[in-house]
Design a protein around this motif. Structure first.
Motif, PDB file in Angstrom:
ATOM      1  N   ILE C 226     -86.836  56.940  82.527  1.00 53.97           N
ATOM      2  CA  ILE C 226     -85.610  57.272  82.066  1.00 53.97           C
ATOM      3  C   ILE C 226     -85.599  57.876  80.599  1.00 53.97           C
ATOM      4  O   ILE C 226     -85.059  58.779  80.384  1.00 53.97           O
ATOM      5  N   LEU C 274     -78.807  65.745  85.800  1.00 55.55           N
ATOM      6  CA  LEU C 274     -79.895  64.871  85.263  1.00 55.55           C
ATOM      7  C   LEU C 274     -79.531  63.493  85.811  1.00 55.55           C
ATOM      8  O   LEU C 274     -80.512  62.654  85.963  1.00 55.55           O
ATOM      9  N   LEU C 275     -78.487  63.032  85.887  1.00 54.22           N
ATOM     10  CA  LEU C 275     -78.031  61.916  86.416  1.00 54.22           C
ATOM     11  C   LEU C 275     -78.381  61.460  88.016  1.00 54.22           C
ATOM     12  O   LEU C 275     -79.275  60.651  88.524  1.00 54.22           O
ATOM     13  N   LEU C 278     -82.490  61.594  87.784  1.00 50.78           N
ATOM     14  CA  LEU C 278     -83.044  60.212  87.375  1.00 50.78           C
ATOM     15  C   LEU C 278     -82.730  59.155  88.371  1.00 50.78           C
ATOM     16  O   LEU C 278     -83.723  58.109  88.372  1.00 50.78           O
ATOM     17  N   SER C 279     -81.566  59.059  89.179  1.00 55.96           N
ATOM     18  CA  SER C 279     -81.433  57.974  89.891  1.00 55.96           C
ATOM     19  C   SER C 279     -82.209  58.198  91.112  1.00 55.96           C
ATOM     20  O   SER C 279     -82.614  56.989  91.577  1.00 55.96           O
ATOM     21  N   ALA C 282     -85.714  57.097  88.892  1.00 55.59           N
ATOM     22  CA  ALA C 282     -85.713  55.593  88.731  1.00 55.59           C
ATOM     23  C   ALA C 282     -85.281  54.430  89.361  1.00 55.59           C
ATOM     24  O   ALA C 282     -85.929  53.502  89.725  1.00 55.59           O
TER      25      ALA C 282
ATOM     26  N   LEU D 110     -78.194  49.972  86.488  1.00 53.16           N
ATOM     27  CA  LEU D 110     -79.252  50.857  86.104  1.00 53.16           C
ATOM     28  C   LEU D 110     -78.617  52.049  85.891  1.00 53.16           C
ATOM     29  O   LEU D 110     -79.262  52.907  85.076  1.00 53.16           O
ATOM     30  N   LEU D 111     -77.662  52.560  86.683  1.00 53.62           N
ATOM     31  CA  LEU D 111     -76.930  53.763  85.944  1.00 53.62           C
ATOM     32  C   LEU D 111     -76.670  53.679  84.638  1.00 53.62           C
ATOM     33  O   LEU D 111     -76.844  54.847  83.802  1.00 53.62           O
ATOM     34  N   LEU D 113     -78.273  52.395  82.121  1.00 51.52           N
ATOM     35  CA  LEU D 113     -79.502  52.878  81.484  1.00 51.52           C
ATOM     36  C   LEU D 113     -79.694  54.763  81.523  1.00 51.52           C
ATOM     37  O   LEU D 113     -80.427  54.879  80.532  1.00 51.52           O
ATOM     38  N   LEU D 114     -79.251  55.017  82.319  1.00 54.05           N
ATOM     39  CA  LEU D 114     -79.432  56.649  82.680  1.00 54.05           C
ATOM     40  C   LEU D 114     -78.237  57.241  81.657  1.00 54.05           C
ATOM     41  O   LEU D 114     -78.449  58.284  81.059  1.00 54.05           O
ATOM     42  N   VAL D 115     -77.228  56.863  81.852  1.00 52.80           N
ATOM     43  CA  VAL D 115     -76.124  57.596  80.880  1.00 52.80           C
ATOM     44  C   VAL D 115     -76.264  57.490  79.687  1.00 52.80           C
ATOM     45  O   VAL D 115     -76.097  56.415  79.059  1.00 52.80           O
ATOM     46  N   MET D 116     -76.435  58.527  79.035  1.00 54.85           N
ATOM     47  CA  MET D 116     -76.385  58.320  77.401  1.00 54.85           C
ATOM     48  C   MET D 116     -75.125  58.265  76.926  1.00 54.85           C
ATOM     49  O   MET D 116     -74.280  58.982  77.027  1.00 54.85           O
TER      50      MET D 116
END
Ligand SMILES: Nc1ncnc2c1ncn2[C@@H]1O[C@H](COP(=O)(O)OP(=O)(O)OP(=O)(O)O)[C@@H](O)[C@H]1O
Ligand SMILES: Nc1ncnc2c1ncn2[C@@H]1O[C@H](COP(=O)(O)OP(=O)(O)OP(=O)(O)O)[C@@H](O)[C@H]1O
Ligand SMILES: [Mg+2]
Ligand SMILES: [Mg+2]
Lengths: 404, 356, 296, 273, 356
Positions: C226, C274-275, C278-279, C282, D110-111, D113-116
């Motif tokens: 991430i 991006l999400l 990453l999903s 990660a 967990l999402l 974590l990804l979402v800034m």
């Protein structure tokens, strides 16, 4: 009932600026009990725009903000600002607007309306190391006046050690972050204007622009008087102090810094000419935000008029090194005493006669971003100047076509 | 503990066809047991037979795959441990590493907000009982194995719960301490009247302490009986051989010439039930001798079947020597070789035959 | 059945425990994120022109956008450059620091500095290190090997690598902390048992410590993946994505699009991309490994 | 006492550890160097360079730092308390309970974590305005209080805690929260420390969101004061930036020095002997 | 294991005034022991007396606070465990939770890069020996306590090291399995000839298996002797009471009227050394009776001193009953009450006096 104003300002030149603005605001409020002004430090220029737009979209805009002059079209496009004209109705007011240097106003007016009032404005100049000049057998009091001279001087000033590594470069024109700005100096000198006054057309592929870029590239590749690759803006003054370079191009905002820290005698000159002298302007304007009441707007305009008035402006200029945007400021005693003590400050003022607007268009950041990438590609040798600029022009056309 | 009032007498526990499986593995298989209130029940059986699992199901730590568990007449099958009001000593101690010995012991009292003075009073007593007085400030990591086990024991008994479950609580103690603890635990249990379910692999423990012994084998119930019955009347050859050290000797009936007409039976005789008897019915040769302190254990052979006898250490035996052994007919056990069931009806008949 | 009740109780406990956290997660992350997602199907609202539904146009634009592909490729390279090195270093550092070592406190403090120093400052310091000529790297390489000045940040070939170095510096110290905490939880007897079996430090590490650290490694790896898409703050100061996007990463580009160009809709589109990426990386990684990592 | 091969190994390891440590501490060392020397020595490392505190004076004068420190302190305490509280509960649920929707909810965590968070700035600003919280410290804190990172980290830790300890506590009559409080939390202490350090230093240094959502001296954290020096129109002044940095992150460094002893104390390992 | 060549015969171990302290706590205190190569030495003593610590120091897992340890004549005091070439079974098993049973057992072989076929061969044999054949694929968390202990045992014996250390390796096994394991371990040890140091709290184990028994008490050496000597000639009252279950009875000499002239001595008599003898020298009253299976253990009292006697279960005793007991003078033990030393010289004198 006092009128409440909120006013965002950025700081781009270090700690003193914030204090000075706060002091000026406090003084104003003390004199005018009918207003309260909440002056909010909003970070860098970038941060300030972000904060202003976020707050506006969140339904909570400031009444007044200092933002880059080049962002004018963006703010119009976002429908966040309104022209000052509605509140500058009297003749006196109109004369007041005309009192600003025209070079600064180019970026502040469009479509016949005045959207920005110049405040913390600057322009690039050339600094040179007199001791290095002397060591290279040059007259320490004379700066290069033309492009050719700059190359010629540069060659003399470039020094190598025994193993062939360069220890001192001739000149340094930083190209990181916002390379278009200093490059614009070259372009203007070559007689090119990068964008029209309506902000919807660019001239990136103008042969004069190509020629200017070629010159910039040649400085390091052909003439070898400047370090190759992208040159860092932030480290440039330090490089100058360290004797890494004998000349540098950078903002007048650096005057105080250079005076305080240069361990040698230095000179300040206008940028060298090609077809003509020339330089871009830069820095921030006051903008009047939408969403405020009439009283607030009136109070805001009054405040802007006050803070750009000679006494206040002089104080500001001395504290920060920005160029006072009105000729009358330079006539004050404070300013005169200052200039007498430190004549270098006058160079920037005098250069304003040749200065042109900073590159500004609709979707400004995106368009300049494209242009920056093209410059970087040429400087690092990935593309030749012409292709890079042609491609950039094509992309810019695509973006701007909807604004024509 | 003298003076401490039982927090309520023991409660009965009933397991009704309880099973526990993990995938293929069947740890406990349709087990039904009745544990009377206030009784001391020992769970006995070989390693891996499901003792711990059974105990954990009673405690509510392990889900029951099928069947029901009743405590005090209530169905508690789905009730969480905290609500079952019982105490437990874990086989692996499960001491809290971040608490010192004293804190470990009074953990449950703190949870139940027992007052400070009462806590201190009980702690002092338990620590004294278990010989932990000097160690109260130590962390479990600084204790020897036996000391850790005693702390676990202390944690379980301080609560004076109506039910106490113990999983091999004495396995790491030396014989002397163990003997003392055995007496103490038993006394405590009788005094407070709680119901004890006690897992052990040590039959001496099971036999000396328990009111009833539950013998498990491969997850199934083998026999439930009082210790004396279990020892004297094992229901199966497995029970017969499992209880008693060294184990009971089992002979195919035809090892004895006089019984060769009854090949479908197995005869059992405990090593200590046989004694030297000149002209006795068993004529065996000594193969090896093991020294045990007071006695020797002689490894003998008769008609190809090995067996063991406990003989006085005062006489010397040498391998190869031949001895004549006798026994009283009452000590004989007879099992059906096919069904594995005990045949008490045949004992006197066979006994008479052999001694004839 | 009774067993059912036991299970139901678990459900209720689970949900109740989660409730407070979920309220905040939804209020400040998920609901705004969904709005962002929806925005990706609209045009960017500009003051005078409200947003209008444009379907997948933003996505089409993204697929045609050379800068998008460039930063994506940069990002892949960046991930490969940072993840293994920083995770590896983190483990090694944690092992060292957990050991009895001369001057352990100092070493520990040193490894920890990246976490304490604010990125703005750190980036500026690294900028000095990289500065051609009088920068620290050049001073050292010049003094030791007589190398000429090199413009690490201003050269498209080295800019991204220079950023990778800074990132590794930052990340390794950060991850070390979690490994350090995890090392505390490994029973010493296991190490002792392995020693008795004749295992040297190396074997103990590979066969005992490392497998027992797997839950932490999973945690760290998910975070490293991430972060490799997320850590961009220093790029703003070091290179601002340049030269010519040579050191721009996906998130940096999103920032640029959303907060410089104020093309929020296209920014949202890139964010969705991006999400999704990453999903897959990660979260997929997590659900794939989690079961194997906890042996109970 | 120790054998030859053994100590050789030791020496090698010590050497490598130190080499890496020196490399790692370089930025800090540089920050200290420049902060205490005049700007002229930013790039020249001479042993006898004159010492000065001017840089600190300059930095301190640039903003009302005393107030900013107080704000930052309130901010990080609020965030940390919230994160510990919410994270612990959620992590416990994920680590030890079976319930429907568990995987989906964990994916949502967990999402996060990804979402800034910065991407969601505009939306969150609107929410804060709706709650009438703009320009307050809670407004800075709220979006960070439920931390996916924290939940994830604590879950991983809770899962490594021996199940029997949980069971023993339950047998002793501890309720669900009792088990959490008396067993899980104390045993996860190293993780809490690690997470606390990381979270505090992260939010101590966070800048953009606080800048945007606050307007007044009464609510702004130290980073806002610090950022005045990072604006680089006039070139980087390393000496002042670094003085300001040391000044603002000094408390963090000191806190770490104080906590690190505890942090590596082997209270847990002794337990599972 | 038949056919397997000893990887080198056992090595002798010498402990020279070894101590280990933790702050105030003295776990081991100036211990000197000689363990001959290839011998089977049992460490015996009450809980917390320092057995595990001693073993761990031999293994190199615990630092020695003072003193030296020699293995095979070499000073290994500062040598790491991995270089001491020995095997060990931990009291807490210390199984690797992430490896399955098979992998746990062959861990050491893999470390030493023993070939695959050899590994498999040995594993099959060890698994068979320990009854783990079905469980090789399981993780330790899925095993019962006894099964875990067997895995730990397997890991230690598969390596065929010159020295093997075992810390209560059988404490969680049931009596039957334990007996089998005892025989197997002993056989293995004799066959391979390695040196065994065996910590146990179970004296039967110590006595049946060991060549020499080291008896510790509070970190100090109490007695080193062969099992028979230890049992028959305990050097101190502590040793006398520690060895034998139930423990030896100790009487102050003046408990017997005939000896009231010798108050400075203690007399010892084992419960099994006394028997019913009408008109015997000891006239006691029964206080309680414990059922043991073959015998009963009677708790008696004479002149205010309580003691225990093992009596045949065939006769019934009731509390309060009075019994007359006799013993052979050879079974008498005499200790100096002050020094605690054994006084063999006085036995016949006292014996005669008592029987007179
Ligand atoms: N880390 C430690 N810190 C302080 N004291 C300790 C530590 N480890 C052990 N001890 C103490 O040292 C003594 C000896 O411990 P050791 O483990 O050797 O006993 P042991 O003979 O093996 O007992 P057991 O039969 O109960 O296992 C004990 O009193 C114990 O409490
Ligand atoms: N989690 C598990 N998964 C699979 N099998 C298991 C698990 N736990 C226990 N078992 C198996 O269930 C059986 C019963 O285990 P249990 O622990 O009840 O035995 P036990 O009678 O207590 O044995 P011991 O005396 O050795 O402690 C054993 O064969 C064991 O291997
Ligand atoms: Mg068990
Ligand atoms: Mg021990």
């Amino acid at each position: 009932q006092a009128v409440d104003l909120q006013f965002y300002f950025p700081v781009a030149v270090g700690g003193k600026a914030a204090d000075t603005i706060q002091e000026l605001t406090d003084a104003y409020v003390a004199q005018n009990p009918d207003v309260t002004i909440d002056a909010v430090y909003a970070g860098s220029y970038q941060d300030t725009v972000a904060k202003a737009i976020t707050a506006s979209r969140g339904g909570n805009p400031p009444q007044l903000s200092v933002i880059l002059s080049a962002d004018m079209f963006t703010l119009i496009d976002e429908d966040l600002i309104q022209p000052f004209d509605d509140y500058l109705t009297s003749d006196e007011d109109k004369k007041w607007v005309e009192g600003f240097y025209p070079a600064f106003m180019e970026n502040s007016q469009t479509g016949g309306k005045t959207y920005g009032i110049p405040f913390q404005r600057s322009t690039p100049v050339l600094y040179w190391n007199k001791e290095a000049f002397e060591a290279a057998g040059l007259d320490p009091e004379v700066a290069p006046a033309t492009w050719d001279e700059m190359v010629e001087f540069g060659k003399k000033l470039t020094k190598k050690d025994d193993s062939g590594n360069v220890t001192q470069w001739g000149v340094r024109i930083p190209s990181s972050g916002f390379p278009y700005w200093l490059f614009q100096g070259l372009a203007i000198e070559n007689g090119a204007i990068l964008a029209n006054a309506d902000g919807n057309k660019t001239n990136f592929d103008d042969p004069k622009v190509v020629e200017a870029l070629q010159y910039l590239v040649d400085l390091s590749t052909k003439h070898e008087v400047m370090a190759p690759g992208i040159i860092e803006w932030g480290a440039t003054p330090k490089a100058f102090f360290e004797g890494q370079t004998a000349m540098m191009w950078t903002s007048t905002g650096n005057l105080t810094n250079v005076r305080d820290n240069a361990p040698f005698k230095f000179g300040v000159a206008m940028l060298p000419e090609k077809a003509q002298r020339g330089a871009p302007t830069g820095g921030g304007n006051f903008y009047l935000f939408k969403g405020a009441s009439d009283e607030q707007n009136k109070a805001a305009v009054k405040f802007v008029q006050w803070i750009t008035a000679p006494e206040q402006s002089a104080k500001w200029t001395i504290a920060t090194g920005y160029v006072a945007p009105r000729a009358e400021t330079w006539e004050t005693d404070t300013m005169k005493a200052y200039a007498a003590d430190f004549p270098a400050v006058l160079v920037a003022r005098d250069q304003l006669d040749f200065a042109k607007a900073e590159l500004a268009t609709y979707q400004n950041q995106r368009v300049t971003g494209i242009f920056n990438d093209a410059l970087a590609a040429a400087i690092t040798g990935q593309k030749d100047a012409e292709t890079a600029l042609k491609e950039a022009q094509a992309q810019a056309d695509e973006i701007l076509s909807e604004y024509r | 503990m003298p003076g401490a009032k039982p927090s309520g007498a023991g409660k009965p526990i009933v397991l009704a066809t309880v099973s526990r499986t993990w995938g293929e593995t069947v740890a406990v298989d349709g087990l039904s047991i009745d544990i009377p209130a206030g009784s001391f029940t020992a769970l006995l059986g070989p390693s891996g037979c499901g003792k711990s699992t059974t105990l954990r199901m009673i405690a509510g730590l392990e889900n029951v795959s099928s069947g029901r568990i009743l405590i005090g007449g209530e169905d508690v099958t789905g009730r969480p441990s905290a609500k079952r009001d019982l105490a437990m000593v874990f086989q692996s101690y499960a001491l809290f590493p971040h608490l010192n010995v004293g804190e470990n012991i009074i953990f449950g009292l703190k949870v139940r907000r027992v007052g400070r003075t009462e806590r201190d009073r009980r702690l002092a007593r338990v620590a004294d009982l278990l010989g932990l007085g000097q160690l109260l400030e130590r962390k479990p990591g600084q204790l020897s194995g036996g000391q850790q086990q005693r702390v676990a024991l202390g944690r379980a008994i301080i609560g004076e719960k109506p039910i106490c479950l113990m999983d091999e609580p004495l396995s790491n103690l030396d014989a002397k301490l163990r003997h003392e603890m055995r007496v103490e635990i038993r006394a405590l249990q009788q005094q407070l009247g709680f119901t004890m379910v006690y897992v052990t692999h040590d039959q001496v423990e099971a036999i000396t302490m328990a009111d009833q012994v539950v013998l498990l084998n491969g997850g199934r119930l083998e026999q439930v009986a009082s210790p004396r019955d279990l020892y004297e009347k094992p229901a199966t050859p497995f029970a017969a051989r499992f209880i008693g050290t060294p184990p009971m000797n089992l002979f195919p009936a035809n090892a004895f010439r006089k019984l060769c007409t009854a090949p479908d039976f197995k005869l059992g005789l405990r090593p200590e039930a046989m004694h030297l008897e000149d002209g006795g019915p068993v004529n065996a040769s000594v193969r090896a001798v093991e020294y045990l302190g007071a006695d020797v254990l002689a490894d003998c052979e008769v008609a190809g079947t090995g067996f063991q006898v406990r003989l006085p250490a005062s006489r010397a035996f040498t391998p190869g020597q031949s001895v004549q052994l006798g026994f009283s007919p009452d000590d004989l056990h007879v099992f059906d070789a096919d069904t594995g069931r005990r045949r008490d009806d045949l004992i006197s008949e066979f006994g008479a035959l052999l001694r004839s | 059945m009774k067993r059912g009740i036991a299970l139901k109780r678990d459900w209720i406990h689970g949900w109740l425990l989660l409730l407070p956290a979920m309220v905040f997660l939804f209020a400040f992350t998920h609901i705004p994120a969904v709005t962002t997602f929806l925005n990706s199907f609209f045009s960017t609202p500009r003051g005078r022109r409200p947003a209008k539904f444009i379907g997948l146009s933003n996505y089409e634009r993204m697929l045609d956008d050379p800068v998008f592909w460039k930063v994506l490729w940069n990002n892949v390279w960046f991930a490969f450059g940072t993840i293994p090195v920083s995770v590896g270093l983190a483990i090694v550092m944690a092992l060292w620091v957990n050991d009895r070592l001369v001057g352990r406190s100092f070493v520990r403090m040193a490894y920890f500095t990246p976490t304490v120093l604010p990125l703005i400052a750190v980036a500026n310091i690294w900028m000095f290190f990289y500065t051609p000529g009088f920068g620290l790297v050049d001073q050292i390489t010049g003094a030791l090997f007589g190398w000429p000045a090199s413009n690490y940040l201003g050269n498209p070939d080295t800019a991204l690598n220079a950023i990778i170095v800074v990132t590794v510096w930052k990340e390794a110290g950060f991850f070390m902390i979690f490994y350090l905490a995890a090392l505390q939880a490994i029973p010493v007897t296991l190490k002792e048992a392995a020693q008795i079996e004749g295992a040297g430090r190396w074997t103990i590490f590979w066969r005992i410590t490392f497998p027992l650290l797997m839950p932490t490694t999973l945690f760290v790896c998910v975070n490293a993946v991430i972060n490799s898409f997320r850590l961009v703050d220093h790029i703003f100061i070091l290179t601002d994505g340049g030269p010519d996007n040579a050191s721009a990463l996906l998130l940096f580009y999103i920032y640029e699009v959303a907060f410089r160009f104020w093309e929020t809709a296209y920014g949202a589109t890139l964010t969705v991309a991006l999400l999704v990426l990453l999903s897959l990386l990660a979260i997929g990684q997590f659900f794939f490994f989690d079961r194997k990592v906890h042996y109970k | 006492m120790t054998g030859a091969g053994f100590s050789f190994d030791r020496v090698l390891n010590t050497f490598a550890a130190w080499a890496l440590a020196l490399l790692w501490v370089l930025p800090l060392a540089y920050a200290i160097w420049t902060a205490f020397h005049p700007a002229a020595y930013e790039a020249r490392f001479e042993l006898l360079a004159p010492l000065t505190l001017d840089n600190f004076v300059k930095a301190w004068d640039a903003a009302p730092f005393a107030r900013y420190f107080l704000n930052t302190f309130l901010l990080v305490s609020m965030i940390l308390a919230g994160q510990f509280f919410l994270g612990t509960l959620a992590a416990f649920a994920f680590a030890r309970f079976q319930f429907p929707g568990r995987n989906i909810l964990f994916t949502l965590v967990l999402l996060q974590l990804l979402v800034m968070p910065d991407i969601l700035m505009v939306e969150n600003y609107q929410t804060m305005r709706m709650l009438n919280l703009v320009d307050t410290i809670p407004a800075i804190a709220l979006p960070y209080i439920a931390s996916g990172f924290g939940i994830f980290l604590l879950r991983q830790t809770f899962m490594t805690i021996p199940k029997e300890l949980d069971e023993a506590a339950r047998i002793e009559g501890a309720s669900v929260l009792g088990v959490l409080w008396r067993v899980y939390i104390p045993l996860a202490k190293p993780t809490y420390l690690a997470y606390g350090l990381v979270s505090v230093s992260h939010h101590w240094n966070n800048f953009l969101w606080p800048l945007i959502v606050t307007n007044s001296v009464d609510t702004r954290p130290v980073t806002v004061g610090l950022s005045i020096f990072s604006a680089i129109d006039s070139g980087v002044e390393w000496s002042v930036i670094n003085a300001a940095t040391l000044m603002t992150s000094g408390p963090l460094l000191i806190a770490f020095l104080l906590f690190q002893r505890q942090f590596v104390q082997s209270f847990m390992r002794a337990g599972i002997k």
